[in-house]
Write a protein that holds these residues in place. Structure first.
Motif, PDB file in Angstrom:
ATOM      1  N   ARG A 352       0.808  -1.211   0.000  1.00  0.00           N
ATOM      2  CA  ARG A 352       0.000   0.000   0.000  1.00  0.00           C
ATOM      3  C   ARG A 352       0.848   1.272   0.000  1.00  0.00           C
ATOM      4  O   ARG A 352       0.321   2.363  -0.177  1.00  0.00           O
ATOM      5  N   SER A 468      -6.685   7.127   0.596  1.00  0.00           N
ATOM      6  CA  SER A 468      -7.373   6.439  -0.486  1.00  0.00           C
ATOM      7  C   SER A 468      -8.417   7.373  -1.061  1.00  0.00           C
ATOM      8  O   SER A 468      -8.918   8.269  -0.397  1.00  0.00           O
ATOM      9  N   TYR A 474      -4.320   2.960  -3.159  1.00  0.00           N
ATOM     10  CA  TYR A 474      -3.881   3.416  -1.854  1.00  0.00           C
ATOM     11  C   TYR A 474      -2.476   4.022  -1.942  1.00  0.00           C
ATOM     12  O   TYR A 474      -1.674   3.661  -2.780  1.00  0.00           O
TER      13      TYR A 474
END
Length: 541
Positions: A352, A468, A474
């Motif tokens: 992420r 996000s 992300y």
């Protein structure tokens, strides 16, 4: 074992009560027993199938259920339809469908409940609404399912008329807080949603009107479960009233929860096991150093205490310096990791981390693909979301208001323990006064007991901010490298660290001691209210 027949099916209503078919007896608490056919009931219920074919039982005790509910259950098994259910027998019918594991009947009961909710309107009586609420609580307590509660919560909070009735419903459920069940309390928390001040007001009514030198269990439970930070935002007067009461309580044992929520009010911090979150490691950014020099300095920096900080620092330097690097940087990182005894990076975190912008992707890919630096995806992730902000509220909440959040670390050796993350707001427009720290709430429980000081070891945690946005990937922002509020030279424009939530951000925004924010990092961050900000953390072993 019953034959393989698909149910529900219509076996014939006319067979109900036929003497020649009634070889299974349902024993009632009162009145004559009810006869039914064991084959038909076994086809519907694997429980009854086991009782009759494996245990050779010819009767079943159903003394906990009403006669009307048993009749409805049997008729549904014979006809494949749930026609005789009503508000009077619904609870027992629903419970019987679960007890005897009649899956299709469980689904039919759910349909009945949803249909009942759909018919509720402003003409519905208070009793009509409370029936649905009480059934949801019963299902949660007796059957351990929350689907009914989720449905009634959605109904109450999506219609203006029912929102206006919500206070009455909550006050009824908490009319005697001391005797309320945990399931009633959980239902109230769910129904109240973000309007937790309603619960706090009811709690205050309970504790202020009764002399006590310590909180009862239900009061403690409510204080532990509800988000008092939300109460502060919506009703600061109620929040202040609560803490005034807690501060004035005289308790010989120094009540645990008084300390916990006194902690959230920034009181008695000196008595609590805590750790400060570093927020100003960005001294290597915007310098004339190349990446090797940045690495050498960070590798000898006492503040760089784990692989997360090293990775984030190198990544930020690459973003800012836009320099090239040799592949041997990975070997250097591996050697340093071994020398320092650092743990690997969490795979979920590294997945992420990389935002879908023009970032140093080759460095990121080299790190991500190195098994000596990153845990395999099959390993359990320990990444935890502490709190979530939505849209433009984020910056004002972080910089100018107190923030305190309780969280747990489920996939770690600290599972089941409570921790608190605290943000101290900036004072007098001085960015350096902003502070972040975290506390082991469970260490408070045994703080005053001799010999218990080392029972709980404060975990080493790494914090970051995850962003996000709809239809965008992300991205993780390394706040521990630059966690101070950000401002322009005139100090009339404020943000936090590398954030950029406004399209009209000035070019002269600085961080810390005259360190300019790398434009290539902040220029693609969220600029509108559709962005979600998640404060996350990872325990470092």
């Amino acid at each position: 074992m019953a034959p393989d027949v698909s149910v529900p099916a219509n076996f014939g209503r006319h067979h109900i009560g036929a003497p020649s078919h009634g070889n299974l007896t349902f024993n009632m608490k009162e009145g004559a027993p009810i006869k039914a056919n064991s084959i038909i009931l076994s086809l519907n219920s694997p429980v009854i199938d086991n009782l009759t074919t494996s245990l050779h039982m010819t009767s079943v005790d159903v003394e906990d259920f009403s006669r009307e509910a048993v009749d409805c259950f049997i008729e549904a098994s014979y006809t494949g339809e749930l026609e005789e259910v009503n508000v009077g027998n619904f609870r027992d019918v629903n419970k019987m469908s679960h007890v005897f594991e009649v899956s299709w009947l469980v689904a039919k009961c759910q349909e009945f409940f949803v249909s009942y909710l759909g018919k509720l309107d402003r003409e519905s009586s208070y009793d009509d609404i409370m029936f649905a609420v009480e059934e949801a609580i019963f299902v949660m307590s007796a059957l351990k399912e929350k689907n009914f509660l989720e449905s009634i919560t959605l109904k109450i909070n999506s219609t203006f008329y029912f929102v206006s009735q919500r206070d009455i419903i909550l006050n009824q459920l908490l009319s005697d807080l001391k005797t309320s069940t945990r399931f009633q309390l959980d239902a109230c928390i769910a129904i109240a949603q973000s309007d937790v001040h309603i619960l706090v007001q009811r709690l205050l009514t309970h504790i202020e009107n009764k002399p006590m030198n310590r909180l009862d269990e239900n009061s403690r439970y409510l204080l532990r479960q509800i988000d008092l930070n939300t109460c502060f935002r919506k009703r600061p007067d109620v929040h202040e009233r609560l803490f005034t009461f807690l501060e004035d309580m005289k308790s010989a044992c120094s009540d645990d929860y008084q300390l916990i929520f006194g902690l959230l009010e920034r009181k008695r911090l000196g008595e609590i096991q805590s750790a400060v979150v570093p927020k100003s490691l960005g001294r290597y950014l915007n310098s004339d150093l190349n990446l090797d020099e940045v690495f050498e300095r960070m590798s000898s920096d006492a503040d760089v205490t784990n692989l997360y900080l090293l990775f984030e620092g190198l990544w930020l330097a690459l973003v800012d310096l836009k320099c090239t690097f040799e592949n041997d940087i990975i070997d250097k990182i591996k050697r340093l990791k071994t020398e320092r005894g650092w743990s690997k990076l969490d795979h979920k975190y590294i997945d992420r981390f990389y935002a879908s912008t023009a970032q140093p992707s080759r460095f990121y890919q080299l790190v991500k693909n190195c098994e000596e630096l990153v845990h395999k995806p099959v390993d359990h992730s320990t990444l935890v979301t502490i709190h979530e902000y939505t849209g433009t509220q984020f910056l004002q909440e972080v910089i100018f208001k107190h923030n305190g959040f309780m969280f747990q670390l489920p996939n770690s050796k600290f599972a089941g323990k409570q921790f608190v993350f605290l943000m101290k707001p900036m004072e007098n427009a001085k960015p350096e006064s902003f502070a972040m720290s975290y506390y082991a709430a469970d260490s408070i429980f045994n703080y005053s007991k001799p010999g218990k000081e080392d029972e709980y070891q404060l975990p080493n945690l790494h914090f970051a901010l995850e962003l996000s946005k709809s239809k965008l990937r992300y991205g993780i922002v390394p706040i521990m490298w630059c966690g101070n509020p950000t401002h322009n030279k005139a100090m009339n424009y404020w943000e936090w660290g590398y954030m950029r939530s406004s399209p009209t951000r000035p070019d002269d925004v600085i961080v810390g001691n005259k360190t300019y924010v790398p434009r290539s990092l902040y220029q693609d961050m969220s600029k509108d209210a559709t962005c979600t900000y998640r404060l996350i953390c990872i325990p470092i072993t």
